[in-house]
Design a protein around this motif. Structure first.
Motif, PDB file in Angstrom:
ATOM      1  N   LEU A 171       0.762  -1.251  -0.258  1.00 30.50           N
ATOM      2  CA  LEU A 171       0.089  -0.155  -0.035  1.00 30.50           C
ATOM      3  C   LEU A 171       0.722   1.276   0.107  1.00 30.50           C
ATOM      4  O   LEU A 171       0.557   2.326  -0.662  1.00 30.50           O
ATOM      5  CB  LEU A 171      -0.969  -0.072   1.216  1.00 30.50           C
ATOM      6  CG  LEU A 171      -2.164   1.059   1.062  1.00 30.50           C
ATOM      7  CD1 LEU A 171      -3.029   0.941   0.020  1.00 30.50           C
ATOM      8  CD2 LEU A 171      -2.745   1.217   2.642  1.00 30.50           C
ATOM      9  N   LEU A 172       1.989   1.215   0.981  1.00 31.79           N
ATOM     10  CA  LEU A 172       2.688   2.641   1.073  1.00 31.79           C
ATOM     11  C   LEU A 172       4.097   2.307   0.587  1.00 31.79           C
ATOM     12  O   LEU A 172       4.819   1.118   0.762  1.00 31.79           O
ATOM     13  CB  LEU A 172       2.698   2.701   2.749  1.00 31.79           C
ATOM     14  CG  LEU A 172       3.188   4.180   3.056  1.00 31.79           C
ATOM     15  CD1 LEU A 172       2.134   5.206   2.708  1.00 31.79           C
ATOM     16  CD2 LEU A 172       3.239   4.095   4.699  1.00 31.79           C
ATOM     17  N   ARG A 176      11.162   8.769  -2.340  1.00 28.51           N
ATOM     18  CA  ARG A 176      12.518   9.260  -2.557  1.00 28.51           C
ATOM     19  C   ARG A 176      13.318   8.649  -1.210  1.00 28.51           C
ATOM     20  O   ARG A 176      13.072   8.427  -0.055  1.00 28.51           O
ATOM     21  CB  ARG A 176      12.609  10.799  -2.303  1.00 28.51           C
ATOM     22  CG  ARG A 176      11.952  11.413  -1.114  1.00 28.51           C
ATOM     23  CD  ARG A 176      12.011  12.774  -1.167  1.00 28.51           C
ATOM     24  NE  ARG A 176      11.517  13.472   0.063  1.00 28.51           N
ATOM     25  CZ  ARG A 176      12.080  13.511   1.058  1.00 28.51           C
ATOM     26  NH1 ARG A 176      13.386  13.218   1.263  1.00 28.51           N
ATOM     27  NH2 ARG A 176      11.598  14.350   1.912  1.00 28.51           N
ATOM     28  N   PRO A 177      14.798   8.550  -1.576  1.00 24.38           N
ATOM     29  CA  PRO A 177      15.337   7.977  -0.296  1.00 24.38           C
ATOM     30  C   PRO A 177      15.609   9.023   0.924  1.00 24.38           C
ATOM     31  O   PRO A 177      15.703  10.447   0.548  1.00 24.38           O
ATOM     32  CB  PRO A 177      16.781   7.623  -0.840  1.00 24.38           C
ATOM     33  CG  PRO A 177      17.009   8.501  -2.090  1.00 24.38           C
ATOM     34  CD  PRO A 177      15.400   8.656  -2.623  1.00 24.38           C
ATOM     35  N   ALA A 196       7.753  11.821   2.163  1.00 28.23           N
ATOM     36  CA  ALA A 196       8.887  10.564   1.675  1.00 28.23           C
ATOM     37  C   ALA A 196       8.080   9.592   1.278  1.00 28.23           C
ATOM     38  O   ALA A 196       8.386   8.558   0.677  1.00 28.23           O
ATOM     39  CB  ALA A 196       9.646  10.400   2.777  1.00 28.23           C
ATOM     40  N   PHE A 197       6.774   9.482   1.466  1.00 27.10           N
ATOM     41  CA  PHE A 197       5.879   8.305   1.655  1.00 27.10           C
ATOM     42  C   PHE A 197       4.735   8.608   0.399  1.00 27.10           C
ATOM     43  O   PHE A 197       4.089   9.955   0.117  1.00 27.10           O
ATOM     44  CB  PHE A 197       5.245   7.796   2.640  1.00 27.10           C
ATOM     45  CG  PHE A 197       6.189   7.360   3.716  1.00 27.10           C
ATOM     46  CD1 PHE A 197       6.717   6.212   3.795  1.00 27.10           C
ATOM     47  CD2 PHE A 197       6.657   8.457   4.657  1.00 27.10           C
ATOM     48  CE1 PHE A 197       7.547   5.737   4.615  1.00 27.10           C
ATOM     49  CE2 PHE A 197       7.639   8.004   5.695  1.00 27.10           C
ATOM     50  CZ  PHE A 197       8.176   6.700   5.754  1.00 27.10           C
ATOM     51  N   ALA A 198       4.240   7.760  -0.482  1.00 31.13           N
ATOM     52  CA  ALA A 198       3.016   7.851  -1.015  1.00 31.13           C
ATOM     53  C   ALA A 198       2.377   6.476  -1.101  1.00 31.13           C
ATOM     54  O   ALA A 198       2.829   5.409  -0.886  1.00 31.13           O
ATOM     55  CB  ALA A 198       3.568   8.182  -2.353  1.00 31.13           C
ATOM     56  N   VAL A 199       1.083   6.567  -1.377  1.00 32.63           N
ATOM     57  CA  VAL A 199       0.136   5.409  -1.399  1.00 32.63           C
ATOM     58  C   VAL A 199       0.104   4.987  -2.846  1.00 32.63           C
ATOM     59  O   VAL A 199      -0.264   5.696  -3.696  1.00 32.63           O
ATOM     60  CB  VAL A 199      -1.266   5.863  -0.758  1.00 32.63           C
ATOM     61  CG1 VAL A 199      -2.217   4.643  -1.069  1.00 32.63           C
ATOM     62  CG2 VAL A 199      -1.047   6.117   0.653  1.00 32.63           C
ATOM     63  N   ARG A 200       0.137   3.639  -2.945  1.00 32.37           N
ATOM     64  CA  ARG A 200       0.450   3.162  -4.483  1.00 32.37           C
ATOM     65  C   ARG A 200      -0.947   2.899  -5.287  1.00 32.37           C
ATOM     66  O   ARG A 200      -1.097   3.354  -6.337  1.00 32.37           O
ATOM     67  CB  ARG A 200       0.817   1.580  -4.382  1.00 32.37           C
ATOM     68  CG  ARG A 200       2.232   1.509  -4.847  1.00 32.37           C
ATOM     69  CD  ARG A 200       2.634   0.225  -4.727  1.00 32.37           C
ATOM     70  NE  ARG A 200       3.833  -0.024  -4.041  1.00 32.37           N
ATOM     71  CZ  ARG A 200       5.176   0.172  -4.457  1.00 32.37           C
ATOM     72  NH1 ARG A 200       5.384   0.665  -5.716  1.00 32.37           N
ATOM     73  NH2 ARG A 200       6.153  -0.043  -3.937  1.00 32.37           N
ATOM     74  N   ALA A 224       4.912  11.057   9.071  1.00 32.94           N
ATOM     75  CA  ALA A 224       4.934  11.161   7.589  1.00 32.94           C
ATOM     76  C   ALA A 224       4.060  10.214   6.982  1.00 32.94           C
ATOM     77  O   ALA A 224       3.387  10.358   5.857  1.00 32.94           O
ATOM     78  CB  ALA A 224       6.443  11.256   7.233  1.00 32.94           C
ATOM     79  N   ALA A 225       4.423   8.907   7.215  1.00 36.72           N
ATOM     80  CA  ALA A 225       3.664   7.858   6.787  1.00 36.72           C
ATOM     81  C   ALA A 225       2.247   8.043   6.812  1.00 36.72           C
ATOM     82  O   ALA A 225       1.093   7.731   5.838  1.00 36.72           O
ATOM     83  CB  ALA A 225       3.957   6.397   7.504  1.00 36.72           C
ATOM     84  N   ALA A 226       1.754   8.425   8.154  1.00 41.15           N
ATOM     85  CA  ALA A 226       0.234   8.612   8.647  1.00 41.15           C
ATOM     86  C   ALA A 226      -0.250   9.631   7.563  1.00 41.15           C
ATOM     87  O   ALA A 226      -1.470   9.419   7.140  1.00 41.15           O
ATOM     88  CB  ALA A 226       0.106   8.767   9.977  1.00 41.15           C
ATOM     89  N   GLN A 227       0.546  10.564   7.516  1.00 39.61           N
ATOM     90  CA  GLN A 227      -0.102  11.722   6.634  1.00 39.61           C
ATOM     91  C   GLN A 227      -0.428  11.435   5.239  1.00 39.61           C
ATOM     92  O   GLN A 227      -1.443  11.722   4.620  1.00 39.61           O
ATOM     93  CB  GLN A 227       1.009  13.072   6.657  1.00 39.61           C
ATOM     94  CG  GLN A 227       0.525  13.765   7.967  1.00 39.61           C
ATOM     95  CD  GLN A 227       1.857  14.576   8.535  1.00 39.61           C
ATOM     96  OE1 GLN A 227       2.897  14.383   7.818  1.00 39.61           O
ATOM     97  NE2 GLN A 227       1.578  15.338   9.517  1.00 39.61           N
TER      98      GLN A 227
END
Ligand SMILES: [Zn+2]
Ligand SMILES: [Zn+2]
Length: 246
Positions: A171-172, A176-177, A196-200, A224-227
């Motif tokens: 999902l996530l 970017r590194p 840094a994260f995106a949902v596929r 950041a992942a939750a956002q």
């Protein structure tokens, strides 16, 4: 039964969890203490002394998992500025022997340490609200290639099995590194993981997910992942981690 499991200090409410943990681990992890190489006991790969030292998290803020001696459900900082995570559960304070076991699991692929920590996190989350899916905090592909191993995914697999929950490792992803967070202060950590994260597949996101990671320090990575998940339409995001750094 004078064995190691019975010597683990009880972290919480019920008296049956020792039997639960014992059943879970018996036969699966024979041998020596993963920390000090003394003989393990009671089916655990921990000696009685290291087992007794396990730093179970005391009562903590349900939004950020920082210990909260007042017994309030939420700390002042989270009341003033609610974080993007609805609840956070940490099995342990980041202290001995967890501070030895986690790096071995993370950097040296010590699966016995991972199994023990995963079982403890499963126990700590046994009464938690059940999500639609568990989502490991992903490594960037470059980091994954260098390390050859994704500790959050391994933990999430263990928890999915223990709790019979769907795992959504797809999902996530990290778009970017990022520099290792351990070298940065709190402000730099936030900047480092921002976007840094995106949902596929944002067209079909679960209504409620739990992020899985090994350690929460400032919370910048988990936030950041939750956002990213919330931006994609996930209604509720929680986090379960092995240990919380104070
Ligand atoms: Zn030991
Ligand atoms: Zn808090």
């Amino acid at each position: 039964m004078p064995d190691a499991v019975n010597q683990i200090p009880a972290p919480a409410v019920d008296g049956t969890w020792r039997r639960w943990l014992q059943t879970l681990l018996r036969g699966a992890l024979p041998g020596r203490c993963l920390v000090c190489r003394e003989p393990g006991a009671g089916g655990l790969d921990l000696c009685p002394a290291c087992t007794a030292a396990l730093p179970w998290m005391p009562h903590a803020c349900r939004r950020c998992a920082q210990p909260l001696p007042t017994g309030d459900p939420v700390c002042g900082a989270c009341l003033r500025r609610p974080p993007p995570l609805d609840t956070v559960i940490a099995a342990f304070d980041y202290g001995f022997p967890v501070d030895r076991l986690l790096p071995r699991f993370k950097f040296h692929r010590d699966l016995a340490a991972g199994a023990l920590l995963g079982a403890c996190l499963a126990r700590a989350t046994v009464a938690a609200a059940r999500p639609v899916a568990l989502v490991p905090v992903p490594l960037h592909l470059a980091r994954l290639r260098a390390r050859g191993y994704d500790q959050a995914l391994e933990l999430a697999r263990l928890l999915a099995r223990h709790h019979a929950l769907p795992l959504r490792g797809d999902l996530l992803h990290r778009v970017r590194p990022t520099a290792p967070q351990s070298r940065l202060d709190a402000k730099a950590r936030r900047r480092n993981v921002r976007h840094a994260f995106a949902v596929r597949c944002p067209s079909e996101v679960p209504a409620h997910v739990v992020l899985i990671d090994d350690v929460m320090t400032t919370g910048a990575t988990l936030h950041a992942a939750a956002q990213a998940l919330r931006r994609a339409g996930v209604g509720r995001v929680d986090a379960w981690v092995c240990a919380r750094v104070r």
